[in-house]
Scaffold this active site. Structure first.
Site, PDB file in Angstrom:
ATOM      1  N   TYR A 143      -2.543  -0.288   9.775  1.00 45.20           N
ATOM      2  CA  TYR A 143      -2.645  -0.905   8.452  1.00 45.20           C
ATOM      3  C   TYR A 143      -1.329  -0.745   7.692  1.00 45.20           C
ATOM      4  O   TYR A 143      -0.791  -1.711   7.136  1.00 45.20           O
ATOM      5  CB  TYR A 143      -3.795  -0.270   7.683  1.00 45.20           C
ATOM      6  CG  TYR A 143      -3.829  -0.626   6.218  1.00 45.20           C
ATOM      7  CD1 TYR A 143      -4.135  -1.924   5.810  1.00 45.20           C
ATOM      8  CD2 TYR A 143      -3.571   0.333   5.241  1.00 45.20           C
ATOM      9  CE1 TYR A 143      -4.172  -2.257   4.454  1.00 45.20           C
ATOM     10  CE2 TYR A 143      -3.609   0.009   3.894  1.00 45.20           C
ATOM     11  CZ  TYR A 143      -3.907  -1.277   3.513  1.00 45.20           C
ATOM     12  OH  TYR A 143      -3.936  -1.605   2.182  1.00 45.20           O
ATOM     13  N   SER A 192       0.830  -1.203   0.000  1.00 40.77           N
ATOM     14  CA  SER A 192       0.000   0.000   0.000  1.00 40.77           C
ATOM     15  C   SER A 192       0.864   1.252   0.000  1.00 40.77           C
ATOM     16  O   SER A 192       1.960   1.267   0.570  1.00 40.77           O
ATOM     17  CB  SER A 192      -0.904   0.009   1.243  1.00 40.77           C
ATOM     18  OG  SER A 192      -1.547   1.254   1.401  1.00 40.77           O
TER      19      SER A 192
END
Length: 335
Positions: free
Chosen positions: A152, A127
């Site tokens: 995350y 990501s």
């Protein structure tokens, strides 16, 4: 018959589109998903239902955090190429356990299964969030990404380090992709394009961070899929920057690489809202709010490495992408 390609998170947004593209190209695909309720499971079921009519698709419902189930999956199908997109998404911190289970435990099980299964190439989702507090733009894979500002992001950075260690220790060929703000039809309802569209269509207010003075490298899902499909068919290669810093063959041969995959053209959120308003024919009711913890003001991908290595060239403008998304939204929701 050639070995099937495994796509995890096949009922998820990107996984669904990747599976569709592979099926249209004539590949056999095994799609795996655990249907976690992070967002409306009915949307995941609808995506999966669009895949199951293909006679070259096999859907499996299982939790990759279950080590034995993951091992059995690989023994049943003898995969050679794996696209691992299953994860717990979202930078808004609520409960750490799903991130640990889905992004760390399940990823470890995948690495182990790929290691023992003789996988030729593992392509996995990272990501753009890993860049965290970085201020240098555009974000480059060759810059340090040591300051994640969400759990995350921390788990995704951990995935990259874990994959590199497996490549070094066991020769597992793998490539990580740092996704930048993916949107499009069948998208996630917790992301900005979807939430704004739904609220404006229903005449509800939208929460706009920092008065809309936020820039995102919005990337249409078809462009993302093109990059993934091009990569999975290639052999994984070592990072030349790593090799330059580690000339000793004992440390420089790891077949692992990380790429940015994004549009390389940040757009202001205010412009996104205006395009959605135009597509819906309705004005937004705006409420300003501060930038949430875990978010950054701007993202931008340096995709020069991916462009050089596989000819990656995003082609869908934000105007066209929003038009396509809103058209799908009206059809899916009967608007």
């Amino acid at each position: 018959m050639s070995a099937p390609i495994l796509v995890t998170g096949a009922a998820g947004f990107i996984g669904f589109h990747v599976a569709q593209r592979l099926l249209k190209a004539g590949h056999h695909v095994v799609g795996v998903d655990s249907f976690t309720p992070y967002y409306d499971v009915a949307l995941k079921e609808a995506r999966f239902a669009n895949l199951t009519p293909h006679n070259t698709f096999l859907g499996e419902r299982l939790d990759l955090a279950d080590a034995q189930a993951t091992k059995d999956l690989f023994q049943r199908h003898r995969f050679k190429r794996v696209i691992h997109l299953a994860a717990q998404p979202g930078v808004r911190f609520v409960d750490p356990q799903p991130y640990v289970t889905s992004n760390l435990v399940a990823f470890t099980n995948m690495l182990e299964a790929c290691r023992h299964g003789g996988i030729e190439h593992l392509v996995y989702a990272s990501s753009s969030s890993v860049y965290g507090a970085n201020r240098k733009l555009p974000f480059s894979e060759h810059d340090a990404a040591d300051h994640p500002i969400s759990l995350y992001a921390a788990t995704k950075k951990a995935n990259e380090m874990m994959a590199h260690s497996y490549a070094h220790l066991f020769g597992l060929p793998s490539t990580g992709l740092r996704f930048f703000t993916v949107y499009g039809p069948w998208g996630r309802p917790d992301m900005a394009v979807y939430t704004f569209t739904r609220a404006i269509a229903e005449g509800r207010e939208i929460q706009v961070a920092n008065a809309g003075k936020v820039w995102r490298d919005f990337t249409y899902v078809d462009d993302i899929v093109e990059g993934i499909v091009r990569l999975v068919g290639r052999a994984a290669s070592p990072d030349p920057a790593w090799n330059a810093e580690n000339p000793d063959p004992a440390t420089s041969a790891a077949p692992h690489r990380v790429y940015n995959i994004g549009n390389d053209n940040p757009e202001e959120v205010n412009r996104l809202i205006a395009l959605i308003e135009d597509a819906l024919g309705r004005k937004a009711i705006r409420v300003d709010k501060p930038l949430p913890p875990g978010d950054v003001l701007e993202t931008r991908a340096d995709v020069s490495d991916l462009r050089r290595d596989v000819g990656f060239a995003p082609s869908i403008s934000l105007e066209e992408g929003v038009r396509r998304f809103v058209a799908w939204y009206k059809t899916y929701h009967g608007a």
